[in-house]
Design a protein around this motif. Structure first.
Motif, PDB file in Angstrom:
ATOM      1  N   ALA A 235       0.840  -1.195   0.000  1.00  0.00           N
ATOM      2  CA  ALA A 235       0.000   0.000   0.000  1.00  0.00           C
ATOM      3  C   ALA A 235       0.876   1.246   0.000  1.00  0.00           C
ATOM      4  O   ALA A 235       1.934   1.290   0.628  1.00  0.00           O
ATOM      5  N   ALA A 236       0.432   2.247  -0.725  1.00  0.00           N
ATOM      6  CA  ALA A 236       1.173   3.506  -0.762  1.00  0.00           C
ATOM      7  C   ALA A 236       1.138   4.146   0.622  1.00  0.00           C
ATOM      8  O   ALA A 236       0.090   4.158   1.284  1.00  0.00           O
ATOM      9  N   PRO A 237       2.276   4.660   1.094  1.00  0.00           N
ATOM     10  CA  PRO A 237       2.291   5.305   2.407  1.00  0.00           C
ATOM     11  C   PRO A 237       1.281   6.446   2.472  1.00  0.00           C
ATOM     12  O   PRO A 237       1.104   7.190   1.497  1.00  0.00           O
ATOM     13  N   ALA A 238       0.612   6.559   3.605  1.00  0.00           N
ATOM     14  CA  ALA A 238      -0.424   7.576   3.747  1.00  0.00           C
ATOM     15  C   ALA A 238       0.169   8.974   3.906  1.00  0.00           C
ATOM     16  O   ALA A 238      -0.518   9.965   3.665  1.00  0.00           O
ATOM     17  N   ASN A 239       1.436   9.048   4.293  1.00  0.00           N
ATOM     18  CA  ASN A 239       2.066  10.345   4.538  1.00  0.00           C
ATOM     19  C   ASN A 239       3.232  10.537   3.587  1.00  0.00           C
ATOM     20  O   ASN A 239       3.719   9.603   2.947  1.00  0.00           O
ATOM     21  N   ASP A 240       3.702  11.760   3.490  1.00  0.00           N
ATOM     22  CA  ASP A 240       4.891  12.038   2.694  1.00  0.00           C
ATOM     23  C   ASP A 240       6.082  11.302   3.295  1.00  0.00           C
ATOM     24  O   ASP A 240       6.193  11.174   4.524  1.00  0.00           O
ATOM     25  N   PRO A 241       6.997  10.800   2.454  1.00  0.00           N
ATOM     26  CA  PRO A 241       8.152  10.072   2.993  1.00  0.00           C
ATOM     27  C   PRO A 241       9.057  10.986   3.803  1.00  0.00           C
ATOM     28  O   PRO A 241       9.168  12.184   3.528  1.00  0.00           O
ATOM     29  N   PRO A 243      13.075  11.129   5.727  1.00  0.00           N
ATOM     30  CA  PRO A 243      14.397  10.488   5.659  1.00  0.00           C
ATOM     31  C   PRO A 243      14.846   9.941   7.007  1.00  0.00           C
ATOM     32  O   PRO A 243      14.555  10.509   8.059  1.00  0.00           O
ATOM     33  N   VAL A 244      15.561   8.805   6.954  1.00  0.00           N
ATOM     34  CA  VAL A 244      16.238   8.251   8.126  1.00  0.00           C
ATOM     35  C   VAL A 244      17.663   7.892   7.707  1.00  0.00           C
ATOM     36  O   VAL A 244      17.937   7.631   6.528  1.00  0.00           O
ATOM     37  N   ALA A 245      18.557   7.877   8.671  1.00  0.00           N
ATOM     38  CA  ALA A 245      19.967   7.586   8.408  1.00  0.00           C
ATOM     39  C   ALA A 245      20.261   6.121   8.707  1.00  0.00           C
ATOM     40  O   ALA A 245      19.857   5.599   9.753  1.00  0.00           O
ATOM     41  N   LEU A 246      20.976   5.472   7.801  1.00  0.00           N
ATOM     42  CA  LEU A 246      21.412   4.088   7.976  1.00  0.00           C
ATOM     43  C   LEU A 246      22.930   4.049   7.940  1.00  0.00           C
ATOM     44  O   LEU A 246      23.549   4.382   6.919  1.00  0.00           O
ATOM     45  N   ILE A 260      16.179  -2.407   3.881  1.00  0.00           N
ATOM     46  CA  ILE A 260      15.944  -1.151   3.159  1.00  0.00           C
ATOM     47  C   ILE A 260      14.620  -1.210   2.410  1.00  0.00           C
ATOM     48  O   ILE A 260      13.852  -0.234   2.398  1.00  0.00           O
ATOM     49  N   GLU A 261      14.322  -2.347   1.793  1.00  0.00           N
ATOM     50  CA  GLU A 261      13.074  -2.467   1.038  1.00  0.00           C
ATOM     51  C   GLU A 261      11.860  -2.236   1.931  1.00  0.00           C
ATOM     52  O   GLU A 261      10.915  -1.533   1.551  1.00  0.00           O
ATOM     53  N   LEU A 262      11.866  -2.813   3.129  1.00  0.00           N
ATOM     54  CA  LEU A 262      10.725  -2.672   4.032  1.00  0.00           C
ATOM     55  C   LEU A 262      10.634  -1.255   4.599  1.00  0.00           C
ATOM     56  O   LEU A 262       9.527  -0.733   4.801  1.00  0.00           O
ATOM     57  N   LEU A 263      11.765  -0.637   4.868  1.00  0.00           N
ATOM     58  CA  LEU A 263      11.727   0.750   5.322  1.00  0.00           C
ATOM     59  C   LEU A 263      11.131   1.653   4.247  1.00  0.00           C
ATOM     60  O   LEU A 263      10.291   2.522   4.532  1.00  0.00           O
ATOM     61  N   GLU A 264      11.520   1.430   3.011  1.00  0.00           N
ATOM     62  CA  GLU A 264      10.984   2.245   1.918  1.00  0.00           C
ATOM     63  C   GLU A 264       9.495   1.987   1.711  1.00  0.00           C
ATOM     64  O   GLU A 264       8.725   2.915   1.434  1.00  0.00           O
ATOM     65  N   GLN A 265       9.090   0.725   1.834  1.00  0.00           N
ATOM     66  CA  GLN A 265       7.668   0.413   1.713  1.00  0.00           C
ATOM     67  C   GLN A 265       6.838   1.098   2.793  1.00  0.00           C
ATOM     68  O   GLN A 265       5.645   1.347   2.599  1.00  0.00           O
ATOM     69  N   ASN A 266       7.466   1.391   3.913  1.00  0.00           N
ATOM     70  CA  ASN A 266       6.770   2.059   5.009  1.00  0.00           C
ATOM     71  C   ASN A 266       6.951   3.571   4.982  1.00  0.00           C
ATOM     72  O   ASN A 266       6.721   4.248   5.989  1.00  0.00           O
ATOM     73  N   GLY A 267       7.343   4.080   3.831  1.00  0.00           N
ATOM     74  CA  GLY A 267       7.362   5.517   3.641  1.00  0.00           C
ATOM     75  C   GLY A 267       8.589   6.234   4.143  1.00  0.00           C
ATOM     76  O   GLY A 267       8.523   7.438   4.441  1.00  0.00           O
ATOM     77  N   LEU A 268       9.714   5.554   4.219  1.00  0.00           N
ATOM     78  CA  LEU A 268      10.946   6.188   4.646  1.00  0.00           C
ATOM     79  C   LEU A 268      11.926   6.304   3.489  1.00  0.00           C
ATOM     80  O   LEU A 268      11.966   5.439   2.601  1.00  0.00           O
ATOM     81  N   ILE A 269      12.697   7.345   3.488  1.00  0.00           N
ATOM     82  CA  ILE A 269      13.811   7.514   2.553  1.00  0.00           C
ATOM     83  C   ILE A 269      15.078   7.154   3.317  1.00  0.00           C
ATOM     84  O   ILE A 269      15.413   7.806   4.315  1.00  0.00           O
ATOM     85  N   VAL A 270      15.758   6.118   2.871  1.00  0.00           N
ATOM     86  CA  VAL A 270      16.933   5.622   3.595  1.00  0.00           C
ATOM     87  C   VAL A 270      18.179   6.299   3.043  1.00  0.00           C
ATOM     88  O   VAL A 270      18.523   6.128   1.869  1.00  0.00           O
ATOM     89  N   GLU A 271      18.848   7.067   3.890  1.00  0.00           N
ATOM     90  CA  GLU A 271      20.048   7.794   3.484  1.00  0.00           C
ATOM     91  C   GLU A 271      21.272   7.164   4.142  1.00  0.00           C
ATOM     92  O   GLU A 271      21.338   7.055   5.371  1.00  0.00           O
ATOM     93  N   PRO A 272      22.259   6.719   3.337  1.00  0.00           N
ATOM     94  CA  PRO A 272      23.474   6.139   3.933  1.00  0.00           C
ATOM     95  C   PRO A 272      24.262   7.193   4.696  1.00  0.00           C
ATOM     96  O   PRO A 272      24.339   8.358   4.299  1.00  0.00           O
ATOM     97  N   TRP A 273      24.837   6.741   5.782  1.00  0.00           N
ATOM     98  CA  TRP A 273      25.587   7.636   6.664  1.00  0.00           C
ATOM     99  C   TRP A 273      26.814   6.882   7.170  1.00  0.00           C
ATOM    100  O   TRP A 273      26.712   5.726   7.572  1.00  0.00           O
ATOM    101  N   PRO A 282      22.514  13.114   8.427  1.00  0.00           N
ATOM    102  CA  PRO A 282      21.903  13.949   7.384  1.00  0.00           C
ATOM    103  C   PRO A 282      20.924  14.958   7.981  1.00  0.00           C
ATOM    104  O   PRO A 282      20.103  14.613   8.839  1.00  0.00           O
ATOM    105  N   GLN A 283      21.020  16.188   7.534  1.00  0.00           N
ATOM    106  CA  GLN A 283      20.116  17.211   8.048  1.00  0.00           C
ATOM    107  C   GLN A 283      18.676  16.842   7.718  1.00  0.00           C
ATOM    108  O   GLN A 283      18.357  16.431   6.609  1.00  0.00           O
ATOM    109  N   GLY A 284      17.832  16.989   8.685  1.00  0.00           N
ATOM    110  CA  GLY A 284      16.428  16.697   8.473  1.00  0.00           C
ATOM    111  C   GLY A 284      16.044  15.248   8.671  1.00  0.00           C
ATOM    112  O   GLY A 284      14.886  14.886   8.462  1.00  0.00           O
ATOM    113  N   CYS A 285      16.992  14.385   9.085  1.00  0.00           N
ATOM    114  CA  CYS A 285      16.638  12.971   9.253  1.00  0.00           C
ATOM    115  C   CYS A 285      15.762  12.791  10.488  1.00  0.00           C
ATOM    116  O   CYS A 285      15.847  13.553  11.451  1.00  0.00           O
ATOM    117  N   HIS A 286      14.919  11.763  10.439  1.00  0.00           N
ATOM    118  CA  HIS A 286      13.938  11.514  11.493  1.00  0.00           C
ATOM    119  C   HIS A 286      14.256  10.280  12.324  1.00  0.00           C
ATOM    120  O   HIS A 286      13.437   9.909  13.181  1.00  0.00           O
TER     121      HIS A 286
END
Length: 452
Positions: A235-241, A243-246, A260-273, A282-286
């Protein structure tokens, strides 16, 4: 139907045979999907390197049979060819049982077995060994044997005649040579990114397959599985994606592709760190995810990564969700001892120092003591523990994250957890517990972004 490449014991050469076949398929321009039985991270890195496709783990204990079947059919059917590399000895599973073993997976998926036997010090006795493995579980099919460590043409002839006496096909005979050895360290083979002369190794593995394996017999045993039922589109995430740091570098690289696939499916942008590169989060990561790896080999560099360590402390103070497994846990402590016994300061979010100690290894059943960031009281999860560093002050009291039990391992409490933190020795495969990334994503969406 593809085969499962197994062996009587670890160190017999099943990874070498798997790598040789994967490299040869890649040289011939064919896509080959590799799978690895068990919770391993290092062999899959090498198999991914050789095949050019992400290797997938098949762990019946961590993920369950139905998930395992779906993953095998979905990913295997997308390639021209497919193979499964086993784990340890064919019948080695949880404790003394076969649960979670290569034999267990071969039975679940109805795969024929190619048995790789280290034969450097055997002749006629090989027949007794192979007969025992063939007859131990008559429901399994051993399609043939690959001989490893063959010393000479005469030795090969002896081994072939021994196996002919029990009507067992020989699918190849690898010579004894130091160039075929795979370098290793205390937790297994070297990570793929540390191998020298990678392209030369890939060519050598492919040439090895062409010269010493019976490809007329083996190639049909690499046929891809038929596709299973199409997986429902997430299902498409209900909210805007958000970012989180990995953490992703030479110190932190033990993760499954599904993470990574499951995090993205749950509406997260995975940023390598990279903590090793002393990068700020990363600035703005949650949120922050710290996977396992080898931080103990890089403790001196990590202690000098002042920006990264300060960013972790800031993330904790701001209430960002932090998920840490094994090596990731070590980054959160007060200090980490390197291989030479030198203690190096870490982030200091948790009250322990970590030093080299006895080996902790095996599957664990985890029962959370209370609701936390990603686990809930009353649940039961299966994970895997594999480390040689120990904590001088583990969280073993009432405030511990969960209770762990495993065969041959005393029951104990372990880990740290609250509404924004999950930190434990235990590796989880999120394919078997999809609520973990769902809950992490929900917490990340509620967190204030870092640096804003």
């Amino acid at each position: 139907m593809p085969c499962l490449i197994a062996a009587p014991a670890s160190g017999s050469g099943k990874t070498l045979v798997s790598l040789a076949l994967a490299a040869l398929a890649h040289r011939r321009g064919l896509s080959l999907q590799t799978f690895k039985v068990g919770p391993d991270y290092l062999d899959p890195q090498l198999l991914s390197l050789a095949s050019g496709r992400a290797c997938r783990n098949l762990d019946a204990l961590l993920c369950g049979g139905p998930w395992l079947q779906r993953s095998f059919q979905r990913h295997g059917a997308q390639a021209d060819l497919c193979l499964v590399e086993g784990v340890m000895g064919l019948f080695d599973g949880k404790g003394p049982s076969t649960e979670g073993s290569s034999a267990h997976v071969a039975s679940l998926l109805q795969l024929p077995i190619v048995l790789v036997v280290e034969a450097s010090r055997q002749a006629g006795s090989l027949a007794a060994l192979v007969r025992g493995f063939r007859d131990h579980d008559p429901s399994l099919t051993i399609a043939g044997v690959v001989l490893n460590g063959v010393g000479s043409p005469r030795h090969e002839a002896l081994l072939r005649e021994a196996l002919a006496s029990i009507a067992m096909p020989v699918l190849g005979a690898l010579p004894r040579h130091t160039s075929l050895e795979l370098p290793s360290r205390h937790l297994g083979l070297l990570p793929a990114h540390e191998l020298e002369d990678v392209q030369l190794r890939l060519e050598a593995w492919a040439t090895l397959a062409e010269a010493h394996l019976d490809l007329d017999q083996l190639w049909p045993l690499l046929s891809a599985p038929a596709p299973g039922e199409a997986a429902p589109a997430p299902a498409a995430p209900a909210n805007d994606p958000v970012p989180v740091a990995l953490a992703s570098d030479a110190a932190f690289h033990f993760r499954y592709p599904e993470a990574i696939e499951l995090l993205e499916q749950n509406g997260l942008i995975v940023e390598p760190w990279s903590p090793l590169a002393d990068e700020p989060l990363p600035q703005g990561c949650h949120g922050v995810i710290l996977p396992g790896g080898y931080p103990e080999l890089h403790a001196d560099t990590l202690t000098a990564s002042s920006r990264s360590l300060a960013a972790l402390r800031q993330a904790r103070q701001m209430g960002l969700p932090i998920y840490a497994e094994c090596g990731g846990l070590l980054l959160l402590g007060k200090g980490l001892e390197d291989q030479d016994g030198v203690l190096h300061p870490m982030a200091g979010l948790l009250p322990f120092q970590a030093r080299r100690g006895s080996l902790s290894l095996g599957y664990r059943q985890a029962s959370p003591r209370c609701d936390g960031l990603v686990v809930r009281q009353g649940e039961t999860l299966w994970g895997h523990e594999f480390h040689r560093w120990q904590l001088d002050q583990g969280n073993t009291g009432e405030a511990a994250l969960w209770d762990l039990e495993g065969w041959g391992s005393p029951a104990r409490s372990e880990g740290w957890g609250d509404g924004q933190l999950h930190a434990s020795w235990l590796h989880l495969h999120w394919g078997g517990c999809p609520a973990i990334p769902e809950r992490f994503a929900a917490s990340a969406r509620l967190a204030a972004p870092l640096g804003r």
